[in-house]
Scaffold this motif. Structure first.
Motif, PDB file in Angstrom:
ATOM      1  N   MET A 116       0.806  -1.216   0.000  1.00 40.86           N
ATOM      2  CA  MET A 116       0.000   0.000   0.000  1.00 40.86           C
ATOM      3  C   MET A 116       0.842   1.270   0.000  1.00 40.86           C
ATOM      4  SD  MET A 116      -3.102   1.000   2.583  1.00 40.86           S
ATOM      5  CE  MET A 116      -3.940   2.585   2.500  1.00 40.86           C
ATOM      6  N   ASP A 117       1.969   1.293   0.713  1.00 42.99           N
ATOM      7  CA  ASP A 117       2.767   2.515   0.745  1.00 42.99           C
ATOM      8  C   ASP A 117       3.321   2.854  -0.636  1.00 42.99           C
ATOM      9  OD1 ASP A 117       4.423   0.229   0.980  1.00 42.99           O
ATOM     10  OD2 ASP A 117       6.059   1.436   1.766  1.00 42.99           O
ATOM     11  N   LEU A 118       3.706   1.809  -1.400  1.00 40.85           N
ATOM     12  CA  LEU A 118       4.206   2.049  -2.759  1.00 40.85           C
ATOM     13  C   LEU A 118       3.072   2.465  -3.695  1.00 40.85           C
ATOM     14  CD1 LEU A 118       6.666  -0.965  -3.093  1.00 40.85           C
ATOM     15  CD2 LEU A 118       7.171   1.389  -2.429  1.00 40.85           C
ATOM     16  N   ASP A 123      -0.030   6.960  -6.615  1.00 43.26           N
ATOM     17  CA  ASP A 123      -1.406   7.445  -6.713  1.00 43.26           C
ATOM     18  C   ASP A 123      -2.350   6.367  -7.253  1.00 43.26           C
ATOM     19  OD1 ASP A 123      -3.256   9.438  -6.237  1.00 43.26           O
ATOM     20  OD2 ASP A 123      -3.143  10.241  -8.267  1.00 43.26           O
ATOM     21  N   LEU A 124      -2.182   5.133  -6.743  1.00 44.21           N
ATOM     22  CA  LEU A 124      -2.980   3.998  -7.205  1.00 44.21           C
ATOM     23  C   LEU A 124      -4.008   3.535  -6.175  1.00 44.21           C
ATOM     24  CD1 LEU A 124      -0.152   1.862  -8.886  1.00 44.21           C
ATOM     25  CD2 LEU A 124      -1.866   3.294 -10.026  1.00 44.21           C
ATOM     26  N   PHE A 222      -1.023  -5.135   2.034  1.00 43.61           N
ATOM     27  CA  PHE A 222      -0.969  -5.395   0.598  1.00 43.61           C
ATOM     28  C   PHE A 222      -2.389  -5.289   0.049  1.00 43.61           C
ATOM     29  CE2 PHE A 222       3.015  -7.343   1.810  1.00 43.61           C
ATOM     30  CZ  PHE A 222       3.845  -7.127   0.723  1.00 43.61           C
ATOM     31  N   LEU A 223      -2.563  -4.465  -0.963  1.00 46.92           N
ATOM     32  CA  LEU A 223      -3.887  -4.283  -1.552  1.00 46.92           C
ATOM     33  C   LEU A 223      -4.048  -5.254  -2.719  1.00 46.92           C
ATOM     34  CD1 LEU A 223      -4.205  -0.398  -1.387  1.00 46.92           C
ATOM     35  CD2 LEU A 223      -5.248  -2.105   0.121  1.00 46.92           C
ATOM     36  N   GLU A 225      -6.544  -8.599  -4.294  1.00 51.04           N
ATOM     37  CA  GLU A 225      -7.990  -8.689  -4.529  1.00 51.04           C
ATOM     38  C   GLU A 225      -8.737  -8.600  -3.205  1.00 51.04           C
ATOM     39  OE1 GLU A 225     -11.267 -11.666  -6.633  1.00 51.04           O
ATOM     40  OE2 GLU A 225      -9.115 -12.046  -6.841  1.00 51.04           O
ATOM     41  N   LYS A 226      -8.195  -9.280  -2.190  1.00 50.38           N
ATOM     42  CA  LYS A 226      -8.631  -9.086  -0.812  1.00 50.38           C
ATOM     43  C   LYS A 226      -7.428  -8.542  -0.049  1.00 50.38           C
ATOM     44  CE  LYS A 226     -10.241 -11.412   3.370  1.00 50.38           C
ATOM     45  NZ  LYS A 226     -10.569 -12.713   4.009  1.00 50.38           N
ATOM     46  N   PRO A 227      -7.552  -7.381   0.596  1.00 48.94           N
ATOM     47  CA  PRO A 227      -6.388  -6.800   1.283  1.00 48.94           C
ATOM     48  C   PRO A 227      -5.781  -7.773   2.293  1.00 48.94           C
ATOM     49  CG  PRO A 227      -8.170  -5.206   1.177  1.00 48.94           C
ATOM     50  CD  PRO A 227      -8.738  -6.517   0.696  1.00 48.94           C
ATOM     51  N   VAL A 228      -4.463  -7.748   2.388  1.00 48.70           N
ATOM     52  CA  VAL A 228      -3.733  -8.549   3.363  1.00 48.70           C
ATOM     53  C   VAL A 228      -3.096  -7.594   4.366  1.00 48.70           C
ATOM     54  CG1 VAL A 228      -1.827 -10.151   3.756  1.00 48.70           C
ATOM     55  CG2 VAL A 228      -3.285 -10.415   1.731  1.00 48.70           C
ATOM     56  N   ILE A 229      -3.519  -7.676   5.618  1.00 51.27           N
ATOM     57  CA  ILE A 229      -2.975  -6.849   6.690  1.00 51.27           C
ATOM     58  C   ILE A 229      -2.062  -7.751   7.517  1.00 51.27           C
ATOM     59  CG2 ILE A 229      -3.535  -5.440   8.699  1.00 51.27           C
ATOM     60  CD1 ILE A 229      -6.329  -5.004   7.432  1.00 51.27           C
TER      61      ILE A 229
END
Length: 335
Positions: A116-118, A123-124, A222-223, A225-229
């Protein structure tokens, strides 16, 4: 283990760790291969964690595996020993031959382009992602263990005030006025917690204190298909057991730091629609306090990272990160 041991481990295992990339944090060495990630805890002892002995590092590796499996599926795979061959001194990852000198948490490597930070840098990240995260977080918070131990206002302030330990570093690099900002923040914390302590206790009785993630920022998501926290706090139960508003404030603060206030506001709104955690004015003030506290935490952690670096470009980049959170802390404090 020491840094030289980690390098020797990589060099001695070319098949298991082909072209492994080493990423270093203030508390871990992380080895990235094509398919897997191996995380080794540094033998450090801070006020908020203690990895100083082999036994402690093994215990917290096991805790990391268990706790992170609450929010992930098929990512946290195993805890593997790091062995030193008795005659040759060669280090190996896994197996049974030799003396155990440390342990590593083995994980599946995910697509780094979806971190997610990348994605924020490019801007995605969209409001749809915020809605997905809100859904996942509310489901987690409503199903995880509710903490019964009552909040301790003094302890909450001590957590906040711990960042004063980095005030000398801040003064060295940015002057006395910058360091004074930390002391002003510490005094502000006393006043806010005193004024909101009744609401803090009420929220606890309403079930908002849970065994959560504890380190919810963009780099730990990680974004897909289903976010991974992933990468929750395993080393300190106290820091992981918190009001859901405190948890949510961490990610909202991180979005603010990256200039994404619309996404920050959208995340809070989407979460609150599914699980009403902001009911009134005191809740709003508490949320703002928690964002200030989370900026405090990121400031402190980035100073710790900077203190481990020598003069050069890497330190210069780290100082930029410190300054980012120092400025954000100041902006929250002056609102």
């Amino acid at each position: 283990m020491k840094h030289a041991d980690v390098q020797a481990l990589i060099q001695g295992n070319p098949r298991l760790l082909p072209e492994a990339q080493l990423v270093e944090t203030h508390i871990s060495w992380v080895l990235l291969t094509d398919k897997n990630v191996y995380k080794i805890k540094k033998p450090v002892d801070y006020t908020f964690l203690n990895f100083s002995t082999l036994e402690k590092r093994k215990f917290y590796c096991d805790r990391e595996l268990f706790l992170n499996r609450r929010l992930t599926d098929g990512v946290y795979l195993d805890v593997v020993p790091i062995l030193r061959e008795d005659y040759t001194g060669v280090l190996s990852l896994g197996g049974e031959e030799g003396t155990v000198i440390d342990y590593a948490v083995k994980m599946k490597r995910l697509d780094s382009d979806r971190q997610m930070d990348l994605m924020l840098e490019n801007d995605l990240v969209t409001m749809a992602h915020m809605e997905q995260l809100a859904e996942q977080l509310t489901d987690f918070h409503m199903s995880t263990e509710v903490v019964t131990a009552h909040p301790n206002i003094h302890s909450m302030h001590q957590d906040f005030a711990d960042f004063l330990r980095v005030a000398p570093f801040i003064e060295k690099h940015w002057g006395a006025d910058a360091a004074l900002l930390l002391h002003k923040g510490e005094e502000h914390s006393k006043q806010v917690l005193k004024s909101l302590q009744d609401r803090i206790y009420e929220r606890h009785l309403e079930g908002f204190t849970v065994d959560g993630h504890g380190d919810l920022h963009a780099k730990n998501i990680f974004l897909l298909e289903k976010p991974v926290i992933f990468d929750c706090i395993e080393f300190n139960d106290h820091l992981r057991k918190l009001d859901v508003l405190n948890e949510l404030a961490f990610l909202c603060m991180d979005l603010d730091a990256k200039g994404q206030t619309d996404l920050s506001d959208g995340l809070l709104e989407a979460y609150n629609q599914r699980y009403i955690c902001v009911n009134n004015g005191p809740d709003e003030k508490l949320f703002e306090y928690y964002k200030l506290y989370r900026a405090n935490v990121r400031l402190k952690i980035n100073v710790f990272k900077a203190m481990q670096l020598s003069e050069g470009p890497e330190l210069d980049r780290q100082l930029v990160m410190v300054r980012t959170f120092l400025d954000l802390f100041g902006s929250y404090l002056n609102e």
